[in-house]
Design a protein around this motif. Structure first.
Motif, short mmCIF file in Angstrom:
data_model
loop_
_atom_site.label_atom_id
_atom_site.label_comp_id
_atom_site.label_asym_id
_atom_site.label_seq_id
_atom_site.Cartn_x
_atom_site.Cartn_y
_atom_site.Cartn_z
N THR A 165 0.84 -1.19 0.00
CA THR A 165 0.00 0.00 0.00
C THR A 165 0.87 1.24 0.00
O THR A 165 1.66 1.47 0.93
CB THR A 165 -0.92 0.02 1.24
N ASN A 183 1.65 4.65 0.93
CA ASN A 183 1.10 5.25 2.15
C ASN A 183 1.53 6.70 2.32
O ASN A 183 2.20 7.05 3.28
CB ASN A 183 1.50 4.40 3.36
N THR A 233 -1.78 -1.12 -4.14
CA THR A 233 -2.90 -0.20 -4.01
C THR A 233 -2.43 1.07 -3.33
O THR A 233 -1.25 1.20 -2.97
CB THR A 233 -4.07 -0.86 -3.23
N ALA A 244 -3.18 4.18 -0.26
CA ALA A 244 -3.86 4.46 1.01
C ALA A 244 -4.91 5.55 0.79
O ALA A 244 -4.74 6.46 -0.01
CB ALA A 244 -2.85 4.91 2.05
#
Length: 258
Positions: free
Chosen positions: A16, A18, A53, A55
């Protein structure tokens, strides 16, 4: 706070980005973290698939961190690097494991290219895509100018790149940029389910198949067909009748259970 969160979900690793306060823009350190960890996970036999992906709900990634670039242009070095330990796109493209992009928000320019480096793209309904290279005066270095025309056609690619306008998730799916579009709450479950299904295929075979598709995609059609024939003869000639029968039985059993 780490710029890249790594979570294990069984045999799947979820990465992720972030930096939600910066719309997950790609700083130099984040790019290197993605590259290093994807490379390491590619060598980890306990990992069968990787999901990337962003955040938060706003962004998958807004692309290169232009604020950082404004004070330190050396960040562009990771874009041009051929090293899988520095270049996140190169690391994803050469990773022997399937890499799934779970696109939760905007994917802009470098973020767009990061998504396109993945093997399968699943977008939430809030995802949007844009190529702003022209607006910031930077030539793509991660393949967008060549991948985009091959995926959506040269005329649509020029419209996207020459205007810098956003296209929404449904349009992206209709144009062949993403595999499917799901509601935001269904994004990670869909990506994890897909990763689990891929994990059922023997890892070595899946790695070889990924490489065959990618290597062939980079060739003219006739050469790609010849490549398939060459690798098919090499691989299939080593498969025994008993192995083939056992695998056929597994396929039938899976079909009956669905």
């Amino acid at each position: 706070m780490s710029e890249l969160d790594i979570e294990r979900r069984g045999s799947t690793a979820v990465l992720t980005l972030n930096r939600p306060q910066a719309m997950n823009a790609l700083s130099g350190s984040l790019m290197q973290a993605i590259a290093r960890n994807v490379s390491a996970l590619g060598r980890d036999d306990t990992v069968r698939a990787i999901i990337v992906t962003g955040a938060g709900e706003r962004a998958f990634s807004a692309g290169l961190d232009l604020k950082e670039l404004g004070t330190d242009a050396s960040t562009l070095g990771a874009v041009d690097s051929a090293s899988v330990e520095e270049n996140p796109v190169r690391a994803i493209e050469t990773c022997p494991k399937p890499v799934i992009a779970a696109i939760n928000g905007v994917a802009i320019t470098g973020g767009f290219e990061l998504a396109l480096a993945c093997d399968v793209l699943i977008a939430s309904t809030s995802a949007r895509f844009a190529d702003t290279h022209g607006r910031v005066g930077v030539i793509p270095g991660w393949g967008l100018s060549q991948k985009l025309p091959r995926l959506v056609g040269v005329y649509r690619a020029k419209e996207i790149s020459f205007t810098g306008n956003f296209i929404d998730a449904r349009t992206a799916c209709d144009w062949g940029l993403v595999n499917r579009v799901v509601e935001p709450g269904d994004l990670m479950p869909a990506a994890l389910k897909l990763a689990g299904e891929m994990a059922q295929v023997p890892a070595a075979f899946l790695s070889d198949y990924k490489r065959l598709i990618d290597d062939g995609f980079a060739l003219p059609y006739g050469e790609a067909m010849a490549l398939e024939q060459e690798r098919s003869r090499h691989h299939n000639g080593a498969v025994s009748a008993s192995e083939l029968e056992a695998r056929r039985a597994n396929v039938q059993a899976r079909g009956r259970s669905q």
